[in-house]
Design a protein around this motif. Structure first.
Motif: not given
Length: 547
Positions: A381-385, A432-433, A452-457
């Motif tokens: 959700d937050y690091f796109g992994l 990301t941090a 398209p690029f991956a996204t995360a919150r």
């Protein structure tokens, strides 16, 4: 491969010249595999056992090299332990790679290994160019015949030839490219050797879009669709097309030098504000791009994600007191800190900086039924992994944080168990941090192909701030495990060390990730030991080259 060639022997050097020579002249002395491609033995002859003798090694290696240089693939293949595989490759050396002359010079045997140099001439449609390289062969005892035979490996033909691949010469399938960094500076393979396979992969994918024209080349034709061909020799240059990348020549040069410090080392650098990959470097015997596609347990560098999970789930914060006993048990497995150290009444920041394993395993119990999925959810959700949706412009691994249970859950919280990452993944975690939000890493602009690029919150602001402060303390605090490695790095800096144990490997893999200003980097040194000792100096050298 009988192509009207014959062999001359001059001072132990085998030379392919015009003419013709059959196999019988030397098969009587050396023997070989059966005509059906398998080893055979006469019922009346005694089958030898044990390692080949010095004289057998010399006779077999010279016989093989002589047959190969003469253009007699059948004869050479019969002197190997796998005729069916060897003969087509040996035939292709003349018919598909278009080698018209070969001078093969054997060196002194080292045990059962015989090194040799090849000075060849490649000719195709009126274009001719010399080609030289070195390789080696190993002589073994045939399992059924007892004869001394060459242990067949593709590298006997050329050191870069892999299983299932072949050598080809002809017009290249794609135009050559001139890869440039984000400032337009040329990135050539000679100056930046780690970029060799990277540029080959970019050429394979984008060569047809850059406006160049193909040349005439000798290359390794890969059997796998996801493995690019490797150019070995250029007989006639085409017009290279210009390809813009996100790499930075200064950071790349630093990475190239840094990975030379230790074998089996890989490093990646990423710009946190954009996700642009600034450097990729590998120093590996197998040539594998582990920096982008490696799948290894990241050890305690994963505590960046675990710490974010702890804070977001209300299980602690940077300045709250936590426990750090020397050991902790979960589901029948006892987990230890390095040398069983303990800290009395530390904060989460202290435990993070000292890399206290037991502190980061404690939340398993507090999370209850969600323990096996919480880390993976945080990572996605937050690091796109872990979602297999990064479109970097090259083949890359996006990390894997599978659902777990029992002791595997506890292990995953400290970067072990079934959890797998690459240096690219961990550089992105640090980016990301630092930035407070995930920016998908990429090496060519998305405008080039519209991918398209991956996204995360975005991370909650307070969470990102605490992660940065804990990483800064690790890099600068009196007990921070990254302090020594990061001492030479300036600017706003932070770090996290990691050591990952691997079954059957005596020394742990060394991991390190850190940031300085708008550059984040991560490295792994396989069998390198503690994170700060091996991977740490590699990352520090890369960060020093940044803005």
């Amino acid at each position: 491969m009988r192509s009207g060639a014959k062999v001359a022997v001059v001072g132990g050097v085998f030379v392919l010249v015009a003419g013709g020579l059959g196999y019988g002249a030397y098969s009587v002395v050396l023997g070989g595999g059966g005509a059906d491609g398998t080893e055979s033995a006469s019922a009346s002859s005694e089958v030898r056992t044990g390692p080949p003798s010095k004289s057998e090694i010399e006779e077999t290696s010279k016989g093989f090299l002589k047959a190969w240089a003469s253009g007699d693939a059948t004869a050479a293949a019969l002197l190997t332990n796998n005729r069916d595989i060897a003969e087509p490759l040996l035939t292709g050396y003349g018919e598909e790679a278009h080698v018209t002359k070969a001078v093969i010079t054997p060196g002194a045997a080292v045990g059962t290994k015989v090194p040799y140099t090849v000075k060849a001439t490649v000719s195709y449609e009126g274009k001719t160019k010399p080609w030289s390289y070195a390789s080696e062969l190993t002589v073994v005892r045939g399992l059924t015949t007892g004869k001394a035979l060459v242990d067949w490996q593709p590298t006997v033909i050329h050191p870069q030839l892999t299983e299932g691949a072949s050598l080809k010469t002809g017009e290249s399938s794609t135009a050559a490219i001139e890869a440039v960094d984000h400032n337009g500076k040329v990135l050539d393979k000679e100056k930046y050797p780690s970029l060799g396979p990277i540029i080959d992969a970019l050429r394979e994918k984008y060569g047809d879009t850059t406006g160049g024209s193909p040349g005439i080349e000798t290359w390794v034709q890969s059997e796998a669709e996801d493995v690019p061909n490797t150019t070995l020799l250029t007989l006639a240059k085409g017009k290279p097309g210009r390809l813009q990348t996100t790499l930075d020549k200064n950071v790349q040069a630093a990475a190239e030098q840094a990975v030379k410090r230790f074998p089996e080392t890989s490093v990646v650098a990423v710009q946190p504000s954009t996700g642009a990959i600034q450097a990729i470097a590998n120093n590996r015997a197998d040539g594998y791009n582990a920096a982008m596609t490696g799948q290894l347990a990241p050890g305690s560098t994963m505590k960046i994600v675990t710490a974010a999970m702890i804070i977001q789930n209300g299980l602690g914060s940077m300045n709250e007191k936590v426990e750090c006993p020397s050991t902790v048990s979960w589901e029948g497995v006892t987990f230890h800190n390095l040398k069983d150290f303990s800290i009395a009444a530390p904060t989460l920041r202290d435990a993070f900086a000292r890399s206290c394993n037991t502190t980061f395993i404690k939340p398993v119990k507090l999370l209850g039924a969600r323990a096996g999925t919480a880390l993976g959810q945080e990572a996605r959700d937050y690091f796109g992994l872990g979602q297999d949706n990064w479109k970097t412009g090259l083949q890359s691994f996006d990390g894997s944080i599978p659902e777990s249970s029992g002791a595997e859950t506890a292990a995953s919280y400290i970067g072990q168990g079934k959890l797998l990452m690459s240096p690219l993944n961990m550089a992105s975690v640090t980016a990301t941090a630092k930035q407070g939000a995930f920016k998908q890493p990429y090496i060519v602009p998305r405008e080039l192909d519209g991918r398209p690029f991956a996204t995360a919150r975005p991370l909650p602001g307070s969470v990102a701030q605490q992660l940065r402060e804990m990483m800064r303390y690790t890099a600068t605090g009196p007990s921070g495990t990254g302090r020594a490695a990061m001492s030479s790095v300036g600017g706003d800096k932070g770090a996290k060390t990691g050591s990952a144990e691997v079954d059957g490997q005596g020394t742990s893999n060394s991991w390190f990730t850190g940031f300085s200003n708008d550059l984040a980097a991560a490295a792994v040194v396989q069998s390198g030991g503690h994170g700060g000792d091996a991977a740490g100096p590699v990352v520090a050298a890369v960060l020093r080259a940044g803005p």
